[in-house]
Write a protein that holds these residues in place. Structure first.
Motif, PDB file in Angstrom:
ATOM      1  N   GLN A  13      -0.871   1.278  -0.544  1.00  0.00           N
ATOM      2  CA  GLN A  13      -1.872   0.594  -1.294  1.00  0.00           C
ATOM      3  C   GLN A  13      -1.665  -1.032  -0.990  1.00  0.00           C
ATOM      4  O   GLN A  13      -0.904  -1.378  -0.304  1.00  0.00           O
ATOM      5  CB  GLN A  13      -1.792   0.671  -2.787  1.00  0.00           C
ATOM      6  CG  GLN A  13      -1.764   2.097  -3.298  1.00  0.00           C
ATOM      7  CD  GLN A  13      -1.823   2.062  -4.728  1.00  0.00           C
ATOM      8  OE1 GLN A  13      -1.051   1.319  -5.327  1.00  0.00           O
ATOM      9  NE2 GLN A  13      -2.591   3.210  -5.548  1.00  0.00           N
ATOM     10  N   ALA A  14      -3.033  -1.500  -1.397  1.00  0.00           N
ATOM     11  CA  ALA A  14      -3.006  -2.900  -0.969  1.00  0.00           C
ATOM     12  C   ALA A  14      -2.061  -3.730  -1.734  1.00  0.00           C
ATOM     13  O   ALA A  14      -1.972  -3.285  -2.925  1.00  0.00           O
ATOM     14  CB  ALA A  14      -4.553  -3.483  -1.432  1.00  0.00           C
ATOM     15  N   PRO A  88      -6.722  -3.898   3.154  1.00  0.00           N
ATOM     16  CA  PRO A  88      -7.414  -2.759   3.894  1.00  0.00           C
ATOM     17  C   PRO A  88      -7.809  -3.237   5.093  1.00  0.00           C
ATOM     18  O   PRO A  88      -7.773  -2.380   6.173  1.00  0.00           O
ATOM     19  CB  PRO A  88      -8.649  -2.520   2.921  1.00  0.00           C
ATOM     20  CG  PRO A  88      -8.184  -3.072   1.624  1.00  0.00           C
ATOM     21  CD  PRO A  88      -7.258  -4.052   1.885  1.00  0.00           C
ATOM     22  N   THR A  91      -5.662  -1.851   8.045  1.00  0.00           N
ATOM     23  CA  THR A  91      -5.717  -0.505   8.652  1.00  0.00           C
ATOM     24  C   THR A  91      -5.933  -0.411  10.194  1.00  0.00           C
ATOM     25  O   THR A  91      -7.036  -1.175  10.766  1.00  0.00           O
ATOM     26  CB  THR A  91      -6.654   0.078   7.843  1.00  0.00           C
ATOM     27  OG1 THR A  91      -6.438   0.275   6.501  1.00  0.00           O
ATOM     28  CG2 THR A  91      -7.049   1.686   8.430  1.00  0.00           C
ATOM     29  N   VAL A 120      -4.223   1.161   4.806  1.00  0.00           N
ATOM     30  CA  VAL A 120      -4.141   0.352   3.673  1.00  0.00           C
ATOM     31  C   VAL A 120      -5.191   0.766   2.529  1.00  0.00           C
ATOM     32  O   VAL A 120      -6.433   0.455   3.055  1.00  0.00           O
ATOM     33  CB  VAL A 120      -4.004  -1.061   3.791  1.00  0.00           C
ATOM     34  CG1 VAL A 120      -3.667  -1.960   2.573  1.00  0.00           C
ATOM     35  CG2 VAL A 120      -2.962  -1.315   4.916  1.00  0.00           C
ATOM     36  N   SER A 121      -5.158   1.316   1.649  1.00  0.00           N
ATOM     37  CA  SER A 121      -6.011   1.625   0.764  1.00  0.00           C
ATOM     38  C   SER A 121      -6.232   0.573  -0.337  1.00  0.00           C
ATOM     39  O   SER A 121      -5.465  -0.099  -0.779  1.00  0.00           O
ATOM     40  CB  SER A 121      -5.646   3.002   0.015  1.00  0.00           C
ATOM     41  OG  SER A 121      -4.603   2.744  -0.994  1.00  0.00           O
ATOM     42  N   SER A 122      -7.507   0.559  -0.824  1.00  0.00           N
ATOM     43  CA  SER A 122      -7.930  -0.616  -1.706  1.00  0.00           C
ATOM     44  C   SER A 122      -7.700  -0.179  -3.276  1.00  0.00           C
ATOM     45  O   SER A 122      -7.434   0.776  -3.334  1.00  0.00           O
ATOM     46  CB  SER A 122      -9.370  -1.305  -1.526  1.00  0.00           C
ATOM     47  OG  SER A 122     -10.087  -0.343  -1.719  1.00  0.00           O
TER      48      SER A 122
END
Length: 122
Positions: A13-14, A88, A91, A120-122
């Motif tokens: 995660q971010a 993000p 990524t 990387v997810s927001s």
């Protein structure tokens, strides 16, 4: 010849952290500078960070400065990229490269790994 294998990528995660490793085999690793590059889908490969063969010098892209740290352990033939405060836009597929050359130029690095994916997810 130097063979490089990256590991440590994944989904985070971010704001999170990851530590990438680059393990070398073949010729004496300590004689080579090591760099990390990354390539996002639809974009060109770009420089991330580099460390000289004696680990006295490091260089970072402005986009990762103060968030990423490159290091190496010549005794274990391994280099690392500690990535903190991930965003993000970080990524990408991350590549390790090695050469006697020290710097940011992609074409100057002769030895490359296959890459490890960082998402990387927001």
């Amino acid at each position: 010849q130097v063979q490089l294998v990256e590991s440590g990528g994944g989904l985070v995660q971010a704001g999170g952290s990851l530590r990438l490793s680059c393990t070398a085999s073949g010729r004496t690793f300590s004689y080579y500078a090591v760099a990390w590059f990354r390539q996002a889908p639809g974009k060109e490969r770009e420089f991330v960070a580099a460390i000289s063969w004696v680990a006295g010098k490091t260089d970072y892209a402005d986009s990762v400065k103060d968030r990423f740290t490159i290091s190496r352990n010549n005794a274990n033939n391994t280099a690392f990229l500690q990535m903190n405060s991930l965003k993000p836009e970080d990524t990408a597929l991350y590549y390790c490269a090695a050469d006697r050359y020290w710097g940011r130029r992609i074409a100057s690095y002769d030895y490359w790994g296959q890459g490890t994916q960082v998402t990387v997810s927001s």
